[in-house]
Design a protein around this motif. Structure first.
Motif, PDB file in Angstrom:
ATOM      1  N   ALA A 207       0.843  -1.208   0.000  1.00 20.07           N
ATOM      2  CA  ALA A 207       0.000   0.000   0.000  1.00 20.07           C
ATOM      3  C   ALA A 207       0.874   1.253   0.000  1.00 20.07           C
ATOM      4  CB  ALA A 207      -0.913   0.007   1.226  1.00 20.07           C
ATOM      5  N   THR A 208       0.460   2.254  -0.753  1.00 20.60           N
ATOM      6  CA  THR A 208       1.231   3.504  -0.804  1.00 20.60           C
ATOM      7  C   THR A 208       1.040   4.286   0.492  1.00 20.60           C
ATOM      8  OG1 THR A 208      -0.579   4.749  -1.809  1.00 20.60           O
ATOM      9  CG2 THR A 208       0.963   3.633  -3.305  1.00 20.60           C
ATOM     10  N   LYS A 209       1.939   5.219   0.739  1.00 24.97           N
ATOM     11  CA  LYS A 209       1.866   6.012   1.972  1.00 24.97           C
ATOM     12  C   LYS A 209       0.583   6.842   2.029  1.00 24.97           C
ATOM     13  CE  LYS A 209       6.848   6.400   2.808  1.00 24.97           C
ATOM     14  NZ  LYS A 209       7.996   7.316   3.009  1.00 24.97           N
ATOM     15  N   SER A 210       0.214   7.434   0.900  1.00 29.26           N
ATOM     16  CA  SER A 210      -0.999   8.255   0.897  1.00 29.26           C
ATOM     17  C   SER A 210      -2.235   7.388   1.106  1.00 29.26           C
ATOM     18  CB  SER A 210      -1.115   9.029  -0.418  1.00 29.26           C
ATOM     19  OG  SER A 210      -1.172   8.140  -1.524  1.00 29.26           O
ATOM     20  N   PHE A 211      -2.252   6.167   0.560  1.00 29.98           N
ATOM     21  CA  PHE A 211      -3.377   5.253   0.741  1.00 29.98           C
ATOM     22  C   PHE A 211      -3.535   4.888   2.218  1.00 29.98           C
ATOM     23  CE2 PHE A 211      -5.243   1.014   1.023  1.00 29.98           C
ATOM     24  CZ  PHE A 211      -6.365   1.145   0.218  1.00 29.98           C
ATOM     25  N   ILE A 212      -2.408   4.699   2.911  1.00 28.81           N
ATOM     26  CA  ILE A 212      -2.434   4.362   4.329  1.00 28.81           C
ATOM     27  C   ILE A 212      -2.795   5.584   5.171  1.00 28.81           C
ATOM     28  CG2 ILE A 212      -1.033   3.553   6.274  1.00 28.81           C
ATOM     29  CD1 ILE A 212       0.714   2.070   4.190  1.00 28.81           C
ATOM     30  N   ARG A 213      -2.245   6.714   4.785  1.00 29.90           N
ATOM     31  CA  ARG A 213      -2.323   7.917   5.618  1.00 29.90           C
ATOM     32  C   ARG A 213      -3.717   8.549   5.664  1.00 29.90           C
ATOM     33  NH1 ARG A 213       0.684  11.058   2.634  1.00 29.90           N
ATOM     34  NH2 ARG A 213       2.666  10.295   3.461  1.00 29.90           N
ATOM     35  N   TRP A 214      -4.365   8.695   4.500  1.00 30.42           N
ATOM     36  CA  TRP A 214      -5.576   9.509   4.450  1.00 30.42           C
ATOM     37  C   TRP A 214      -6.777   8.942   5.198  1.00 30.42           C
ATOM     38  CZ3 TRP A 214      -4.669  14.187   4.003  1.00 30.42           C
ATOM     39  CH2 TRP A 214      -3.638  14.661   3.182  1.00 30.42           C
ATOM     40  N   PRO A 215      -6.976   7.625   5.294  1.00 28.50           N
ATOM     41  CA  PRO A 215      -8.081   7.146   6.153  1.00 28.50           C
ATOM     42  C   PRO A 215      -7.897   7.551   7.611  1.00 28.50           C
ATOM     43  CG  PRO A 215      -7.388   5.429   4.653  1.00 28.50           C
ATOM     44  CD  PRO A 215      -6.390   6.518   4.510  1.00 28.50           C
ATOM     45  N   PHE A 216      -6.654   7.487   8.086  1.00 29.64           N
ATOM     46  CA  PHE A 216      -6.387   7.914   9.465  1.00 29.64           C
ATOM     47  C   PHE A 216      -6.652   9.410   9.631  1.00 29.64           C
ATOM     48  CE2 PHE A 216      -3.902   3.987   9.372  1.00 29.64           C
ATOM     49  CZ  PHE A 216      -4.202   3.435  10.611  1.00 29.64           C
ATOM     50  N   VAL A 217      -6.202  10.202   8.661  1.00 24.24           N
ATOM     51  CA  VAL A 217      -6.403  11.652   8.718  1.00 24.24           C
ATOM     52  C   VAL A 217      -7.902  11.986   8.633  1.00 24.24           C
ATOM     53  CG1 VAL A 217      -5.982  13.848   7.537  1.00 24.24           C
ATOM     54  CG2 VAL A 217      -4.128  12.188   7.769  1.00 24.24           C
ATOM     55  N   GLY A 218      -8.626  11.250   7.778  1.00 23.66           N
ATOM     56  CA  GLY A 218     -10.065  11.473   7.657  1.00 23.66           C
ATOM     57  C   GLY A 218     -10.793  11.217   8.967  1.00 23.66           C
ATOM     58  N   PHE A 219     -10.444  10.092   9.628  1.00 23.39           N
ATOM     59  CA  PHE A 219     -11.055   9.804  10.931  1.00 23.39           C
ATOM     60  C   PHE A 219     -10.653  10.856  11.957  1.00 23.39           C
ATOM     61  CE2 PHE A 219     -11.862   5.402   9.483  1.00 23.39           C
ATOM     62  CZ  PHE A 219     -13.150   5.270   9.965  1.00 23.39           C
ATOM     63  N   ALA A 220      -9.415  11.332  11.871  1.00 25.25           N
ATOM     64  CA  ALA A 220      -8.948  12.361  12.808  1.00 25.25           C
ATOM     65  C   ALA A 220      -9.750  13.649  12.641  1.00 25.25           C
ATOM     66  CB  ALA A 220      -7.459  12.631  12.585  1.00 25.25           C
ATOM     67  N   LEU A 221     -10.022  14.036  11.397  1.00 26.31           N
ATOM     68  CA  LEU A 221     -10.833  15.228  11.154  1.00 26.31           C
ATOM     69  C   LEU A 221     -12.240  15.049  11.721  1.00 26.31           C
ATOM     70  CD1 LEU A 221      -9.783  16.060   7.469  1.00 26.31           C
ATOM     71  CD2 LEU A 221      -9.106  17.279   9.546  1.00 26.31           C
ATOM     72  N   LEU A 222     -12.788  13.856  11.563  1.00 29.41           N
ATOM     73  CA  LEU A 222     -14.109  13.569  12.119  1.00 29.41           C
ATOM     74  C   LEU A 222     -14.081  13.633  13.644  1.00 29.41           C
ATOM     75  CD1 LEU A 222     -17.039  12.662  11.742  1.00 29.41           C
ATOM     76  CD2 LEU A 222     -16.232  10.293  11.716  1.00 29.41           C
ATOM     77  N   HIS A 223     -13.010  13.088  14.242  1.00 27.53           N
ATOM     78  CA  HIS A 223     -12.889  13.130  15.701  1.00 27.53           C
ATOM     79  C   HIS A 223     -12.771  14.571  16.197  1.00 27.53           C
ATOM     80  CE1 HIS A 223     -11.063   8.820  15.473  1.00 27.53           C
ATOM     81  NE2 HIS A 223     -12.388   8.829  15.382  1.00 27.53           N
ATOM     82  N   GLY A 224     -12.013  15.380  15.464  1.00 24.78           N
ATOM     83  CA  GLY A 224     -11.895  16.790  15.828  1.00 24.78           C
ATOM     84  C   GLY A 224     -13.231  17.505  15.728  1.00 24.78           C
TER      85      GLY A 224
END
Length: 292
Positions: A205-222
């Motif tokens: 998996a590419t770094k962006s593929f791994i990274r953005w789901p975590f960032v998306g959930f983080a934005l939702l948590h914020g």
């Protein structure tokens, strides 16, 4: 067995996310409280400044039409918020209320002059501006005397300045501490997912593929943390206004809206950016470093 482990892992992950949202909400609640204190302190400062009275006593022989004309001229002055004409009869009644006795009846005549009460705008309520205005007013033949509490104005402005410096310094320190707390909370949450991150990377998996789901959930948590903080703030405001009714005078929905949007924006930004950095950290680590 595998289903049990998967269920246990999912429950653990869910618990971590819930605790992260609650932690973000509590920190944002404190930031919001500080923002409300700053807004109310500023409005209280302006309220006090704009209630300083500059008494302009007019000559006893002045005609009422001339006094109204003077009041009209003062009303268009950009430094003055409002003016109020106080005839000598009303001044006598006010004095009677303050003293509890009829001084006019005792003296036999009304010694009080008519006056125009001037209320300055907050930004001009200082001794320098008031002194200039006083000098201009005394040049008018209608004006007999101008009075105001000079020492109180000077002391009030000095105290407000000192308190503002202290509050702003505290706000800056608290903001830094809040960012650090949210960052540490999110870093711990991502740490629990480090093996998942590395496993995805190892299977291609590419770094962006791994990274953005975590960032998306983080934005939702914020976002969720921000909404929870706002709900709690509204509750605290309601209790505050109920216990101290005079605070209603300082209410400003526009400023409250800006603070609430700022809370949501700050929560999403810190949460998303901290997650971005934390995921990148584990993406750069070697496999054996994950066990350290």
């Amino acid at each position: 067995m595998e289903e049990f482990e998967a269920s246990a892992s999912a429950k653990k992950t869910k618990t971590i996310y819930i605790s992260t949202v609650i932690s973000i909400a509590m920190v944002l609640l404190m930031v919001g409280l500080l923002g409300l204190i700053l807004v109310h302190a500023r409005k209280l400062s302006n309220y006090v400044k704009e209630n300083i009275v500059l008494n302009v006593y007019v000559d006893d022989v002045a005609k009422e039409t001339d006094i109204f004309q003077l009041q009209k001229q003062l009303g268009v002055n950009p430094q003055i918020k409002q003016t109020q004409y106080v005839p000598k009869e009303i001044a006598a009644r006010n004095l009677q209320k303050d003293l509890g006795e009829d001084a006019i009846k005792f003296l036999g005549y009304n010694v009080l002059p008519s006056s125009i009460d001037i209320y300055m705008k907050a930004e001009y309520a200082n001794n320098a501006n008031i002194t200039k205005l006083k000098a201009q007013l005394l040049k008018n033949p209608l004006v007999k005397e101008v009075r105001y509490q000079e020492s109180m104005v000077d002391m009030m402005n000095k105290n407000i300045y000192s308190i503002s410096i202290v509050v702003l310094s505290f706000a800056g320190i608290f903001l830094i501490v809040s960012i650090a707390l949210i960052n540490n909370t999110i870093s711990l949450a991502i740490y629990s997912q480090r093996f998942l991150i590395k496993s995805m990377q190892l299977v291609g998996a590419t770094k962006s593929f791994i990274r953005w789901p975590f960032v998306g959930f983080a934005l939702l948590h914020g976002l969720l943390g921000g909404f929870i903080a706002i709900i709690l703030l509204v509750g605290l405001l309601y209790l505050g206004y109920r216990e101290i009714p005079d605070l209603v005078l300082l209410k400003n929905y526009t400023e409250f809206g800006i603070i609430f949007l700022g809370i949501i924006g700050l929560g999403m930004f810190i949460s998303g950016f901290s997650t971005f950095l934390a995921v990148n950290k584990f993406l750069r680590l070697k496999l054996y470093d994950l066990y350290r």
